[in-house]
Design a protein around this motif. Sequence first.
Motif, PDB file in Angstrom:
ATOM      1  N   SER A 122       0.840  -1.208   0.000  1.00 28.51           N
ATOM      2  CA  SER A 122       0.000   0.000   0.000  1.00 28.51           C
ATOM      3  C   SER A 122       0.879   1.264   0.000  1.00 28.51           C
ATOM      4  CB  SER A 122      -0.932   0.000   1.199  1.00 28.51           C
ATOM      5  OG  SER A 122      -0.180  -0.047   2.370  1.00 28.51           O
ATOM      6  N   SER A 123       0.439   2.247  -0.745  1.00 26.85           N
ATOM      7  CA  SER A 123       1.218   3.478  -0.947  1.00 26.85           C
ATOM      8  C   SER A 123       1.597   4.113   0.388  1.00 26.85           C
ATOM      9  CB  SER A 123       0.377   4.431  -1.777  1.00 26.85           C
ATOM     10  OG  SER A 123       0.786   5.739  -1.536  1.00 26.85           O
ATOM     11  N   GLN A 124       2.754   4.665   0.447  1.00 24.25           N
ATOM     12  CA  GLN A 124       3.233   5.240   1.700  1.00 24.25           C
ATOM     13  C   GLN A 124       3.207   6.768   1.674  1.00 24.25           C
ATOM     14  OE1 GLN A 124       4.264   3.270   4.446  1.00 24.25           O
ATOM     15  NE2 GLN A 124       3.268   1.730   3.184  1.00 24.25           N
ATOM     16  N   ASN A 125       2.679   7.334   0.614  1.00 20.85           N
ATOM     17  CA  ASN A 125       2.823   8.777   0.452  1.00 20.85           C
ATOM     18  C   ASN A 125       1.599   9.594   0.850  1.00 20.85           C
ATOM     19  OD1 ASN A 125       5.316   8.253  -0.679  1.00 20.85           O
ATOM     20  ND2 ASN A 125       4.360   7.814  -2.648  1.00 20.85           N
ATOM     21  N   GLY A 126       0.517   8.946   1.207  1.00 17.11           N
ATOM     22  CA  GLY A 126      -0.712   9.685   1.501  1.00 17.11           C
ATOM     23  C   GLY A 126      -0.739  10.269   2.899  1.00 17.11           C
ATOM     24  N   PHE A 127      -1.867  10.918   3.206  1.00 13.89           N
ATOM     25  CA  PHE A 127      -2.023  11.596   4.501  1.00 13.89           C
ATOM     26  C   PHE A 127      -2.076  10.589   5.664  1.00 13.89           C
ATOM     27  CE2 PHE A 127      -5.472  12.871   7.507  1.00 13.89           C
ATOM     28  CZ  PHE A 127      -4.759  13.832   8.201  1.00 13.89           C
ATOM     29  N   LEU A 128      -2.965   9.605   5.565  1.00 16.86           N
ATOM     30  CA  LEU A 128      -3.118   8.672   6.686  1.00 16.86           C
ATOM     31  C   LEU A 128      -1.922   7.736   6.853  1.00 16.86           C
ATOM     32  CD1 LEU A 128      -6.812   7.443   6.939  1.00 16.86           C
ATOM     33  CD2 LEU A 128      -5.524   8.780   8.564  1.00 16.86           C
ATOM     34  N   ILE A 132     -20.684  11.496   7.396  1.00 19.47           N
ATOM     35  CA  ILE A 132     -19.536  10.636   7.747  1.00 19.47           C
ATOM     36  C   ILE A 132     -18.972   9.991   6.466  1.00 19.47           C
ATOM     37  CG2 ILE A 132     -18.791   8.560   9.017  1.00 19.47           C
ATOM     38  CD1 ILE A 132     -20.925   9.318  11.148  1.00 19.47           C
ATOM     39  N   GLY A 133     -19.904   9.545   5.597  1.00 17.46           N
ATOM     40  CA  GLY A 133     -19.493   8.950   4.319  1.00 17.46           C
ATOM     41  C   GLY A 133     -18.639   9.926   3.513  1.00 17.46           C
ATOM     42  N   PHE A 134     -19.046  11.193   3.517  1.00 20.48           N
ATOM     43  CA  PHE A 134     -18.304  12.208   2.769  1.00 20.48           C
ATOM     44  C   PHE A 134     -16.928  12.442   3.404  1.00 20.48           C
ATOM     45  CE2 PHE A 134     -17.137  16.676   1.992  1.00 20.48           C
ATOM     46  CZ  PHE A 134     -17.030  16.626   0.605  1.00 20.48           C
ATOM     47  N   PHE A 135     -16.908  12.444   4.754  1.00 18.51           N
ATOM     48  CA  PHE A 135     -15.648  12.638   5.483  1.00 18.51           C
ATOM     49  C   PHE A 135     -14.646  11.517   5.126  1.00 18.51           C
ATOM     50  CE2 PHE A 135     -13.343  11.680   9.558  1.00 18.51           C
ATOM     51  CZ  PHE A 135     -12.446  12.739   9.477  1.00 18.51           C
ATOM     52  N   VAL A 136     -15.146  10.286   5.089  1.00 16.00           N
ATOM     53  CA  VAL A 136     -14.272   9.151   4.740  1.00 16.00           C
ATOM     54  C   VAL A 136     -13.782   9.304   3.293  1.00 16.00           C
ATOM     55  CG1 VAL A 136     -14.135   6.634   4.492  1.00 16.00           C
ATOM     56  CG2 VAL A 136     -15.424   7.605   6.379  1.00 16.00           C
ATOM     57  N   PHE A 137     -14.684   9.765   2.438  1.00 18.48           N
ATOM     58  CA  PHE A 137     -14.324   9.970   1.023  1.00 18.48           C
ATOM     59  C   PHE A 137     -13.144  10.958   0.907  1.00 18.48           C
ATOM     60  CE2 PHE A 137     -14.925  12.629  -2.803  1.00 18.48           C
ATOM     61  CZ  PHE A 137     -14.781  11.668  -3.784  1.00 18.48           C
ATOM     62  N   VAL A 138     -13.220  12.041   1.703  1.00 19.82           N
ATOM     63  CA  VAL A 138     -12.138  13.036   1.684  1.00 19.82           C
ATOM     64  C   VAL A 138     -10.828  12.391   2.154  1.00 19.82           C
ATOM     65  CG1 VAL A 138     -11.322  15.211   2.729  1.00 19.82           C
ATOM     66  CG2 VAL A 138     -13.691  14.998   1.975  1.00 19.82           C
ATOM     67  N   LEU A 139     -10.933  11.562   3.223  1.00 20.71           N
ATOM     68  CA  LEU A 139      -9.725  10.906   3.732  1.00 20.71           C
ATOM     69  C   LEU A 139      -9.132   9.946   2.696  1.00 20.71           C
ATOM     70  CD1 LEU A 139     -10.640  10.132   7.460  1.00 20.71           C
ATOM     71  CD2 LEU A 139      -9.079  11.862   6.588  1.00 20.71           C
ATOM     72  N   VAL A 140     -10.013   9.255   1.959  1.00 23.19           N
ATOM     73  CA  VAL A 140      -9.545   8.331   0.906  1.00 23.19           C
ATOM     74  C   VAL A 140      -8.790   9.136  -0.153  1.00 23.19           C
ATOM     75  CG1 VAL A 140     -10.296   6.766  -0.941  1.00 23.19           C
ATOM     76  CG2 VAL A 140     -11.367   6.623   1.293  1.00 23.19           C
ATOM     77  N   LEU A 141      -9.343  10.295  -0.499  1.00 26.00           N
ATOM     78  CA  LEU A 141      -8.692  11.161  -1.496  1.00 26.00           C
ATOM     79  C   LEU A 141      -7.322  11.615  -1.006  1.00 26.00           C
ATOM     80  CD1 LEU A 141     -11.265  13.712  -2.976  1.00 26.00           C
ATOM     81  CD2 LEU A 141      -9.842  12.095  -4.206  1.00 26.00           C
ATOM     82  N   LEU A 142      -7.298  12.098   0.261  1.00 24.46           N
ATOM     83  CA  LEU A 142      -6.038  12.603   0.821  1.00 24.46           C
ATOM     84  C   LEU A 142      -4.994  11.498   0.950  1.00 24.46           C
ATOM     85  CD1 LEU A 142      -7.340  14.962   3.662  1.00 24.46           C
ATOM     86  CD2 LEU A 142      -6.266  15.635   1.519  1.00 24.46           C
TER      87      LEU A 142
END
Lengths: 308, 266
Positions: free
Chosen positions: A51-57, A88-98
């Motif tokens: 899994s990519s290591q460059n994202g926010f989370l 909450i769904g939208f919040f998770v979507f933003v986190l997935v993007l980040l």
Amino acid sequence: MASRIPSFLLDRPLPGVFKQERGKVNIPFIEEGINHLAGVIKKEYVQWELSSQNGFLQKIDARIKVLFLLFFVIIVSLKRSLLPELYIGFFVFVLVLLSRLRMGMFYKRVFFLGFFFGFLVAFPAAFNVITKGEIIGPLIKLSRPLNFWIYHIPADIGITREGIYGVARLTMRVINSLSLSFLVLYTTPFPEIVRALKVLKVPDTFLIILSLCYKYIFIFSKTVEDMHLAKKSRMVREASNTEAREWIAGRMAFIFRKSRLRCEEVFNAMIGRGFSDTIKLYSIRKMRPKDWYVGILFLFIGVLFLLI
Amino acid sequence: MIKLERVSYAYHDKFPAVSDVSLEINRGDKVAIIGANGCGKSTLLQIMGGLRYPSKGRFLFGGAEVSERSLREKGFLKLFRKSVGYVFQDSDIQLFSPTVLDELLYGPLQLDIGEEEAMARTLEVMQMLNIEHLKDRPSHMLSGGEKKKVAIGSILTMNPQVLLLDEPTNGLDPKTQSFLMELIFTLNEAGKTLIIGTHDLSLVEELQTNVAVLSEEHRLERMGEAKEILRDEDLLLKVNLIHEHIHRHDQVTHKHIHSHYLFHRH
């Protein structure tokens, strides 16, 4: 040796001469299905490991992410209306993007599982047989209401407004819980999760079982794939479903035997390297200010969701 | 007989295992595919066994392309599986019938050879491999060497013209290894095409095969005769089949190229 070679092995058929047979070979569904499943498990495992290591989370401490997951799954289960679930769904979507996860792959899995374990499970509740309320989609009209044991079936059967709302809410809950879980899983390498769970005082026995299962799933799927190839190498004609079932039963016994042996070997290897009954971890990294800030931010957002 | 045209294969579309390999093998040839661990030997053998399909390039058998599609045609599947036998590195994976006898009978019965002839073939092969006393035993109650013999026997009863052997001597004791060498010689003299995937250079030297050398970049580095390839220390060093090491003789410490079988020159 040469003198003992069977005469049939000395036969040399003419090149390319074969009996033309019309028709296609179908691989039995059950056999193809198992091989496909093993392939999918292996692919998932590899994707997770890489899994990519460059994202926010990905840059956040695993302990924060595990606590975030637990906290938000509780919030998702507590919410009684649809709107906060959508937020909450939208919040998770933003986190997935980040976190730069592959959006298509991520939501394909979430919606696939959400459809089966959320929508399909809850769908019967949309009917007035289960959820009373205003019928917005009449389906069947009986001559009279029926009473059976503790059940009451009304004369007009249909989908109710309250039922639809309930199904949507439950489906959203499942989708949100799944997307939260996948989000944490896809942004945290497995050893980090185990380490975080250890710090959060999850019992060692549970962690050992979890770690061994994780490794074994990969070995298991590889064995299944190899067995399929071995069968394929000697498959000259179409096998019937009965033959496929017999082969699978035999191979299940083989895997069971092999798993038991491997279990003993792994345990001996652990003992041989000084295992007693506790997992000892090497230096757990200290939380950085960034981890704390993100943790506080998640806490704040979580409380906000609880209030709306 | 076997032709690979610029064949490539990658696992999970991520990890290349075979890169742009072109190769031609004629009827009755004895070929060893050598290379370090993870260079793609087994994958290449599996492609030639019609078990995996190239991501790029073509694999031709007797002039016909072998693909997922062509192997779904009954006539071609029968011809191909009858002609090409694959002996897996892990015999446990290969043996799936209840007893040794069933294992050896499985192939010929699949080929619709009459029961009598299938039984005659099985008994002859068991005799040749010295495994008649094991005929009623389940495969999990066999030793490593016995399992290997049964795995080879299960393929031989189908009388394939091409035998693909993946690391055939791995984990076998010296006696079983020499038995296997003798068997490989005999089968080749009987006209079978033999393709062996190995990193065991002594096997290559003993069998005097043609050699295809795979690099760690999964490419075909060179194809040639065993003598010529085994003499080329630079090539073997490059593909990591031999290495340089330092050791002592009494008071003298020195460094030289080393392989566990062929080179230990000072």
